[in-house]
Scaffold this active site. Sequence first.
Site, PDB file in Angstrom:
ATOM      1  N   GLN A  43       0.742  -1.174   0.062  1.00  0.00           N
ATOM      2  CA  GLN A  43      -0.069  -0.066  -0.091  1.00  0.00           C
ATOM      3  C   GLN A  43       0.812   1.130   0.209  1.00  0.00           C
ATOM      4  O   GLN A  43       2.026   1.090   0.275  1.00  0.00           O
ATOM      5  CB  GLN A  43      -0.787  -0.006   1.234  1.00  0.00           C
ATOM      6  CG  GLN A  43      -0.099  -0.130   2.645  1.00  0.00           C
ATOM      7  CD  GLN A  43      -0.947  -0.512   3.826  1.00  0.00           C
ATOM      8  OE1 GLN A  43      -2.093  -0.409   3.537  1.00  0.00           O
ATOM      9  NE2 GLN A  43      -0.322  -1.393   4.651  1.00  0.00           N
ATOM     10  N   GLU A 118      -0.198  -8.839  11.387  1.00  0.00           N
ATOM     11  CA  GLU A 118      -0.339  -7.806  10.388  1.00  0.00           C
ATOM     12  C   GLU A 118       0.697  -8.184   9.116  1.00  0.00           C
ATOM     13  O   GLU A 118       1.651  -8.846   9.200  1.00  0.00           O
ATOM     14  CB  GLU A 118       0.442  -6.567  11.135  1.00  0.00           C
ATOM     15  CG  GLU A 118       0.782  -5.588  10.102  1.00  0.00           C
ATOM     16  CD  GLU A 118      -0.343  -4.750   9.602  1.00  0.00           C
ATOM     17  OE1 GLU A 118      -0.157  -4.652   8.168  1.00  0.00           O
ATOM     18  OE2 GLU A 118      -1.306  -4.265  10.260  1.00  0.00           O
ATOM     19  N   ASP A 149      -1.037 -12.455   6.136  1.00  0.00           N
ATOM     20  CA  ASP A 149      -2.050 -12.276   6.042  1.00  0.00           C
ATOM     21  C   ASP A 149      -3.261 -12.880   6.907  1.00  0.00           C
ATOM     22  O   ASP A 149      -2.906 -13.957   7.233  1.00  0.00           O
ATOM     23  CB  ASP A 149      -2.360 -12.727   4.530  1.00  0.00           C
ATOM     24  CG  ASP A 149      -3.737 -12.799   4.047  1.00  0.00           C
ATOM     25  OD1 ASP A 149      -4.242 -11.529   3.600  1.00  0.00           O
ATOM     26  OD2 ASP A 149      -4.728 -13.512   3.924  1.00  0.00           O
ATOM     27  N   GLY A 150      -4.012 -12.094   7.203  1.00  0.00           N
ATOM     28  CA  GLY A 150      -5.082 -12.287   8.083  1.00  0.00           C
ATOM     29  C   GLY A 150      -5.954 -13.389   7.630  1.00  0.00           C
ATOM     30  O   GLY A 150      -6.317 -14.296   8.576  1.00  0.00           O
ATOM     31  N   ASP A 170      -9.037  -4.883  13.081  1.00  0.00           N
ATOM     32  CA  ASP A 170      -8.670  -3.583  13.107  1.00  0.00           C
ATOM     33  C   ASP A 170      -7.942  -3.215  11.456  1.00  0.00           C
ATOM     34  O   ASP A 170      -6.875  -3.056  11.244  1.00  0.00           O
ATOM     35  CB  ASP A 170      -7.475  -3.147  14.096  1.00  0.00           C
ATOM     36  CG  ASP A 170      -7.389  -1.677  13.971  1.00  0.00           C
ATOM     37  OD1 ASP A 170      -7.994  -0.657  13.331  1.00  0.00           O
ATOM     38  OD2 ASP A 170      -6.167  -1.284  14.463  1.00  0.00           O
TER      39      ASP A 170
END
Length: 298
Positions: A43, A118, A149-150, A170
């Site tokens: 990102q 995270e 990765d979640g 979150d």
Amino acid sequence: MDTVGSELIEDGWFREINEKGFPGQGLMLKVERVLYHSRSEFQDILVFQSSAYGNVLVLDGIVQATERDEFAYQEMITHIPLYAHKNPRKVLVIGGGDGGVLREVVKHKGVVSATLVEIDETVIKLAQKYLPGMACSFNHAKVQVKLQDGFEFLRNVAASDERYDVIITDSSDPEGPAEAFFQKEYFELLHSALNDNGIVIAQASENVWLNLDYIRELVKSAGAVFPRAQYCYTTVPTYTSGQLGLIVCAKNKKSDLEHAIREPTIEEQSQMRYYNTAIHSASFILPTWAYHRIYKST
């Protein structure tokens, strides 16, 4: 957004404009100086010092946290599920690389482990440098950090015997890579990762003034998986419209999410600036039109 990072700063003002998510309005913050801007593997990341809100973390053009008001979000997304749970010992945090949720979780003496998952390590490192008041618990004895990765993490949990008492999601706003965190499949994975009396809370991003239809569909999707799924909110000036939604779900239909079933100790309450048991309950009270649109239409 079509433009991100430093391109959003013009004439000394940062502009958050998101016509898809928040059509017809935006947010502006006066910039003192840019502290960091680059693109990680995942990102665009911008950190700047503002004139009124301290240091500001921006991901893909969307404000994630500011030093001045971050506690209003971090405390509510953390303490609502933890104080609604009788005995939260194992806590999982998906996302939250800025460390704010971890800071709040470890305030609970009964918590024995707090695992943070995270995907972007760059966010953690930048938070430690520019948001030290938030990123202060990564080295806490109760904390474990998993850089992955979640979704992948939760799938592995579902295939194992590992279960959590409280899960806090979150994530970023429900656009782009984070969109999957707001779908039914994700709620199913969360359900599988919880103990029988487990509670999950997720950032719902939207608020009743911006996209009520989205909130209704989100509650409907969560309600198809969990016997209890409710919407509440917190007030954060630097989030669009100054209000941010949270969706709270319980695996046990008898769970009372709207009330704290444990009182904060004097020591715990002294460390909180926003959360208290009265505001816990009040956050679930919605305007009449919003309540009927969300719950009577599901």
